[in-house]
Design a protein around this motif. Structure first.
Motif, short mmCIF file in Angstrom:
data_model
loop_
_atom_site.label_atom_id
_atom_site.label_comp_id
_atom_site.label_asym_id
_atom_site.label_seq_id
_atom_site.Cartn_x
_atom_site.Cartn_y
_atom_site.Cartn_z
N ARG A 33 0.82 -1.22 0.00
CA ARG A 33 0.00 0.00 0.00
C ARG A 33 0.85 1.26 0.00
O ARG A 33 0.48 2.27 -0.61
N THR A 34 2.00 1.21 0.68
CA THR A 34 2.84 2.40 0.82
C THR A 34 4.16 2.30 0.07
O THR A 34 4.87 3.29 -0.05
N ASP A 214 -3.09 -1.66 8.50
CA ASP A 214 -4.39 -1.20 8.03
C ASP A 214 -4.46 0.33 8.05
O ASP A 214 -3.98 0.95 9.00
N PRO A 215 -5.02 0.96 7.02
CA PRO A 215 -5.08 2.43 6.97
C PRO A 215 -5.74 3.05 8.20
O PRO A 215 -5.41 4.18 8.58
#
Length: 231
Positions: A33-34, A214-215
């Motif tokens: 994700r990042t 998790d965001p």
């Protein structure tokens, strides 16, 4: 732990349904994700040199076998010799801007017993103390256990390298002991601390990582709400 014995009543290791060999990692891209991890290539050298060059002190290289250099020619020579070595599989970590910000590798890959070591972890100031540093380690770990089905994932460091030891424990590695005077580098002795994760550990560790990454665990400025150790 269940005790297994042989026909003589002697304790023996537990039986295995599969005894290898396991598949070797092939350097597939690992998407997060990042950050994204791509197999290291010669085209990464300039970007990595620029990112590592943001550390002017050289303290990030104290426990590495090489010394820091601000000279591109010397850095490139080291990079091409070490990071493209056929027996070590290097990954370059890229941020969401597609800037190369760090290196890590699979080494001592042993398909016969299902064991891999993660090493040569080199994080530029752009990567240090960010969620990317944790996610990159998670992605490499998940590939080993989920995709390749390995039994053991190792982390080794200079026994005096406090930050590396702390990182290993934070990421879920278990300390297994110190091999005294097993190596030397830069003209000084190296005692090597060994850490490892084995496949029975992975289910719980994976759940911890997923909860941490998790965001919802990060605020609008990207700061963590709960630490990894809190899960």
């Amino acid at each position: 732990m269940t005790l297994h014995t042989n026909q003589f009543g002697q304790p023996v290791g537990f039986p295995m349904a599969f005894t290898g060999p396991w598949a070797r990692p092939e350097g597939i891209t690992l998407w997060g994700r990042t950050c994204t991890l791509h197999r290291t290539g010669p085209e990464h050298v300039q970007g990595l040199f620029d990112s590592f060059g943001q550390d002017q002190s050289g303290q990030n290289w104290t426990y590495m076998p090489i010394s820091p250099t601000l000279d591109f020619t010397s850095f490139e020579a080291w990079f091409l010799e070490t990071c493209l070595h056929k027996d070590i599989l290097f990954y370059t970590v890229f941020d969401l801007r597609d800037i190369p910000i760090g290196l890590a590798s699979y080494l001592r890959i042993t398909p016969e017993v299902g064991s891999i070591e993660v090493g040569w972890i080199s994080m530029s100031p752009l990567m240090q103390r960010t969620i990317m540093s944790t996610e990159a380690m998670y992605l490499m770990m998940a590939h080993v256990f989920d995709d390749l089905g390995y039994r053991r994932y190792e982390w080794k460091c200079d026994a005096l390298n406090g930050p590396s030891r702390a990182s290993a424990l934070r990421l879920g590695f278990e300390y297994e002991g110190t091999f005294r005077q097993c190596a030397h580098y830069k003209g000084r002795n190296r005692d090597r601390a060994w850490f490892a994760i084995i496949d029975p550990d992975w289910v719980a560790l994976k759940a911890r990582f997923k909860a941490y990454l998790d965001p919802s665990n990060f605020n609008t400025t990207g700061q963590q709400i709960k630490s990894l150790s809190s899960f």
